[in-house]
Scaffold this motif. Sequence first.
Motif, mmCIF file in Angstrom:
data_model
loop_
_atom_site.group_PDB
_atom_site.id
_atom_site.type_symbol
_atom_site.label_atom_id
_atom_site.label_comp_id
_atom_site.label_asym_id
_atom_site.label_seq_id
_atom_site.Cartn_x
_atom_site.Cartn_y
_atom_site.Cartn_z
ATOM 1 N N TYR A 119 -7.232 1.818 0.949
ATOM 2 C CA TYR A 119 -6.572 1.790 2.258
ATOM 3 C C TYR A 119 -7.513 2.220 3.375
ATOM 4 O O TYR A 119 -7.589 1.583 4.424
ATOM 5 C CB TYR A 119 -5.344 2.706 2.217
ATOM 6 N N ILE A 159 -1.317 -6.447 -4.301
ATOM 7 C CA ILE A 159 -2.255 -6.437 -3.180
ATOM 8 C C ILE A 159 -3.312 -7.524 -3.360
ATOM 9 O O ILE A 159 -3.683 -8.223 -2.405
ATOM 10 C CB ILE A 159 -2.907 -5.046 -3.052
ATOM 11 N N MET A 173 0.824 -1.201 0.000
ATOM 12 C CA MET A 173 0.000 0.000 0.000
ATOM 13 C C MET A 173 0.860 1.252 0.000
ATOM 14 O O MET A 173 0.511 2.262 -0.642
ATOM 15 C CB MET A 173 -0.916 -0.018 1.224
#
Length: 342
Positions: free
Chosen positions: A311, A120, A65
């Motif tokens: 996020y 991710i 991230m």
Amino acid sequence: MATFDNDTDFFNVSAFYCKFDEDFKYILLPVSYALVFVVGLGLNATALYVIVFRTKHWKPSTIYMFNLTMCDTLYILTLPFLIYYYADENDWPFTEPLCKLIRFLFYANLYGSILFLCCISLHRFVGICYPVRSLYWVSARRARLVSVAVWACVLLCQAPVLYFSRIRDAASGRVCYDTTSPELFDDFLVYSSVVSVLMFAVPFMVVMVCYGLMVRKLLEPGWGSEGGERGGLAANRTKQKSVKMIIIVLATFMLCFLPFHLTRSLYYSFRYLRQVNPAQISCNLLEASSVAYKVTRPFASANSCIDPILYFLAGQDVRSHLTKKKKSSTLKSADVSETTKL
């Protein structure tokens, strides 16, 4: 006879020329890029602050991230130059090296965002579908190594942009080519096609496969029930986070990246065919593909505003850190109050 292009590239197509009315982009692109710059910079700066100053233990997901946020931030910092350029109707006031650098950073960080979203997604896929093996496969050290490999891949694949991008004097001013000069367009088309396959099509397919398998796993009746009531609650939280992530990442690919790459590939192909055989592609068809490509460019930029939401909503870290900070402040206030009473 007239001329045409993406960002006013001029080239000869036998004895046939096309002229586009592209005045709309001198409003569309500056306004959309300005909105992305303001909103995206605020969101990504907040995400970076929380990651760097409020996160003590960096998990693999935190590392990915952080790199994704860095890509988006560097991408956003190129936008003021492009805002000025398009607002001034394709008149580049800066040097050619800066033109090359801005185009390079623009696309390098765009594709960096795509690859880190893929990382991710793979990380979440391994944790959901192979929870036991993920204990051995997934680590912060491996995540750092993967991140270095992604950056190396992006910089290597986007290095040719430094060669293709250049400026040229035109009737409207100094053009900073979004593609390349007319005589290099055939080579640029090959390069652009390879990059689109390796850095968009392949990651997109990987993400789709991962999410398909994740959804099937999450829908299994007994998933997450092994640990009793407490395990069930943890499994529900994991499922909620995974569903949010799936929705956000798929929305980013489907709304931001896919239309941009489809319309760009279509426009480049029509442009090439027009050069080879002008009778195959009419000016109206070529203009329509050019307009579609330019309309989807702001969508590609909008991913810089969507990524931080991944996020904030799916990561949970921001809320937990802010909650801890609030509780800590409350406890300190209570201690001061008690001390004062004593």
